[in-house]
Design a protein around this motif. Sequence first.
Motif, short mmCIF file in Angstrom:
data_model
loop_
_atom_site.label_atom_id
_atom_site.label_comp_id
_atom_site.label_asym_id
_atom_site.label_seq_id
_atom_site.Cartn_x
_atom_site.Cartn_y
_atom_site.Cartn_z
N ALA A 25 0.83 -1.20 0.00
CA ALA A 25 0.00 0.00 0.00
C ALA A 25 0.86 1.25 0.00
CB ALA A 25 -0.94 -0.01 1.20
N LEU A 60 -10.10 1.16 -8.13
CA LEU A 60 -11.06 1.09 -7.02
C LEU A 60 -12.43 0.65 -7.51
CD1 LEU A 60 -10.01 4.36 -5.16
CD2 LEU A 60 -9.52 2.01 -4.46
N ALA A 63 -12.28 -3.15 -8.29
CA ALA A 63 -12.34 -3.94 -7.06
C ALA A 63 -13.74 -3.87 -6.45
CB ALA A 63 -11.30 -3.44 -6.06
N SER A 67 -15.86 -7.27 -5.88
CA SER A 67 -15.96 -7.71 -4.48
C SER A 67 -17.25 -8.43 -4.13
CB SER A 67 -15.73 -6.54 -3.53
OG SER A 67 -14.37 -6.16 -3.60
N GLN A 117 -3.56 -3.68 -8.25
CA GLN A 117 -4.32 -2.97 -7.22
C GLN A 117 -5.65 -3.64 -6.92
OE1 GLN A 117 -3.35 -0.81 -5.18
NE2 GLN A 117 -5.01 0.51 -4.57
N LEU A 121 -6.66 -5.15 -3.34
CA LEU A 121 -7.83 -4.69 -2.59
C LEU A 121 -8.79 -5.84 -2.25
CD1 LEU A 121 -8.49 -1.36 -4.50
CD2 LEU A 121 -7.63 -1.60 -2.16
N THR A 124 -7.15 -8.04 0.32
CA THR A 124 -7.17 -7.36 1.62
C THR A 124 -8.54 -7.44 2.27
OG1 THR A 124 -5.41 -5.87 0.94
CG2 THR A 124 -6.75 -5.15 2.78
N SER A 125 -9.60 -7.34 1.48
CA SER A 125 -10.94 -7.45 2.07
C SER A 125 -11.16 -8.86 2.62
CB SER A 125 -12.02 -7.07 1.07
OG SER A 125 -12.15 -8.02 0.06
#
Length: 135
Positions: A25, A60, A63, A67, A117, A121, A124-125
């Motif tokens: 990050a 973003l 992702a 998600s 990225q 992300l 990471t979630s």
Amino acid sequence: MQVQTEAGDRRSAWYAYDVASSSYALMVASVAFPVYFVSVVLENAPGGQIAWALLLAASLIAAGLLSPLVGALVDLGGRRRRLMGLFTAISCAATAAMTLLRPGDVWAAVILFLLSQAGFLIATSLYDSTVSKIA
């Protein structure tokens, strides 16, 4: 010699993942790659900062769109660790490939950063959702 428990092994792995993801990050998304993208890949072209901001926003959005699908897969089959490993591997491979980028490799940089990225992300979630199982 002390034998670690399974819970201790899980915590150690979680700590190591946390350190590595924090490094990503900081260096890839926040400091090093943005500068490299604008100054080397885009060769300091006018609007380079705007191009970077749009690329970051696109990652973003990607992702965010993926998600819910990943979350549904986890809910259906309990594949959290497998999917976390898959998206971590995608992020790592794309990040490693970014070291090959040269001036003018704009589309390659865009694709690799999006993969890197978005993979980061999503992984990471999934990682964050394991906190209650580790603690």
